[in-house]
Enzyme design. Structure first.
Site, PDB file in Angstrom:
ATOM      1  N   ARG A   8     -23.487  54.148 102.305  1.00  0.00           N
ATOM      2  CA  ARG A   8     -22.930  55.434 101.892  1.00  0.00           C
ATOM      3  C   ARG A   8     -23.448  56.573 102.754  1.00  0.00           C
ATOM      4  NH1 ARG A   8     -24.490  59.815  99.435  1.00  0.00           N
ATOM      5  NH2 ARG A   8     -26.586  59.030  99.030  1.00  0.00           N
ATOM      6  N   ALA A   9     -22.539  57.509 103.058  1.00  0.00           N
ATOM      7  CA  ALA A   9     -22.924  58.773 103.676  1.00  0.00           C
ATOM      8  C   ALA A   9     -22.337  59.888 102.827  1.00  0.00           C
ATOM      9  CB  ALA A   9     -22.401  58.868 105.111  1.00  0.00           C
ATOM     10  N   SER A  10     -22.980  61.032 102.825  1.00  0.00           N
ATOM     11  CA  SER A  10     -22.599  62.101 101.905  1.00  0.00           C
ATOM     12  C   SER A  10     -21.312  62.817 102.267  1.00  0.00           C
ATOM     13  CB  SER A  10     -23.739  63.129 101.797  1.00  0.00           C
ATOM     14  OG  SER A  10     -24.900  62.509 101.284  1.00  0.00           O
ATOM     15  N   THR A  11     -21.026  62.969 103.576  1.00  0.00           N
ATOM     16  CA  THR A  11     -19.851  63.733 103.993  1.00  0.00           C
ATOM     17  C   THR A  11     -19.006  62.936 104.978  1.00  0.00           C
ATOM     18  OG1 THR A  11     -20.908  64.768 105.920  1.00  0.00           O
ATOM     19  CG2 THR A  11     -21.212  65.849 103.787  1.00  0.00           C
ATOM     20  N   GLN A  14     -20.427  62.420 108.508  1.00  0.00           N
ATOM     21  CA  GLN A  14     -21.526  61.470 108.707  1.00  0.00           C
ATOM     22  C   GLN A  14     -20.993  60.045 108.800  1.00  0.00           C
ATOM     23  OE1 GLN A  14     -23.847  62.462 105.238  1.00  0.00           O
ATOM     24  NE2 GLN A  14     -25.062  63.977 106.325  1.00  0.00           N
TER      25      GLN A  14
END
Length: 203
Positions: A8-11, A14
């Site tokens: 997972r990446a936040s945005t 990314q």
């Protein structure tokens, strides 16, 4: 042993797949292979993450949920984390995080004698809870600093806000109007499912 990797990446800016090499090497070092990968760009503070929910739906008792760190799995408030952890436990998943050595026992096909296995599981569960709490605290502190920075910029007349990607919004709306689902729309628009949902709900 079936290993399910969650990345997972936040945005959208990314790279959610950044940790793939590290996770694959870790599995290889334990003579295992990652069987399935779930990748998404979404905030760890959001409970409704499509790929994580899909992982939970697909999971079977004894599977490994492999993550780079606990904060990739959760930056949730206490109540939401309790619900997620309960769902993970109900599925019989073993959480293994690269940065949490006590969790690495979950990569073993046998857990040793019952007493040792239960003791290690208890210690690991406590540390997972602690890491989840730290991840949430870090998220809240960063949000607070961000809000302070925005207020300061507004006071100085320098705050512009985040620009809207009009082309992306148009593309997503067209795909949804054509009857595509959330995941298919995200794939065709090359954005995250979270972004699709945000654009859809703003319509």
């Amino acid at each position: 042993m079936f290993i399910r990797a969650y990345l997972r990446a936040s945005t959208d800016e990314q790279d959610a797949g950044r940790a793939r090499t590290s996770l694959e090497k870790f599995a290889s070092d334990h003579n295992k292979v990652i069987a399935c990968e779930y990748l998404e760009n979404a905030s760890g503070a959001a409970a409704d993450r499509p790929e994580l929910l899909r992982l939970l739906k697909d999971a079977r008792k004894g599977d490994v949920l492999l993550v780079e760190s606990i904060d990739r799995l959760s930056r949730l408030p206490a109540d939401d984390w309790a619900k997620l952890k309960s769902a993970i436990d109900a599925k019989g998943l073993r959480i293994v995080a690269l940065d949490l050595p006590t969790s690495h026992q979950g990569m073993r096909d046998t857990q040793g004698d019952e007493f040792t296995g239960r003791m290690l599981a208890a210690i690991n569960s406590m540390l997972v809870e602690m890491m989840a709490a730290i991840a949430r605290k870090d998220y809240e502190q960063r949000r607070e600093r961000q809000a302070q920075g925005i207020q300061k910029a507004k006071a100085a007349g320098k705050y512009q806000g985040r620009p809207v990607d009009e082309e992306l919004h148009k593309r997503v709306k067209e795909l949804l109007a054509a009857g595509l689902g959330i995941r298919a729309t995200a794939r065709h628009a090359t954005c995250s499912t979270t972004t699709v949902l945000r654009i859809r709900d703003a319509v």
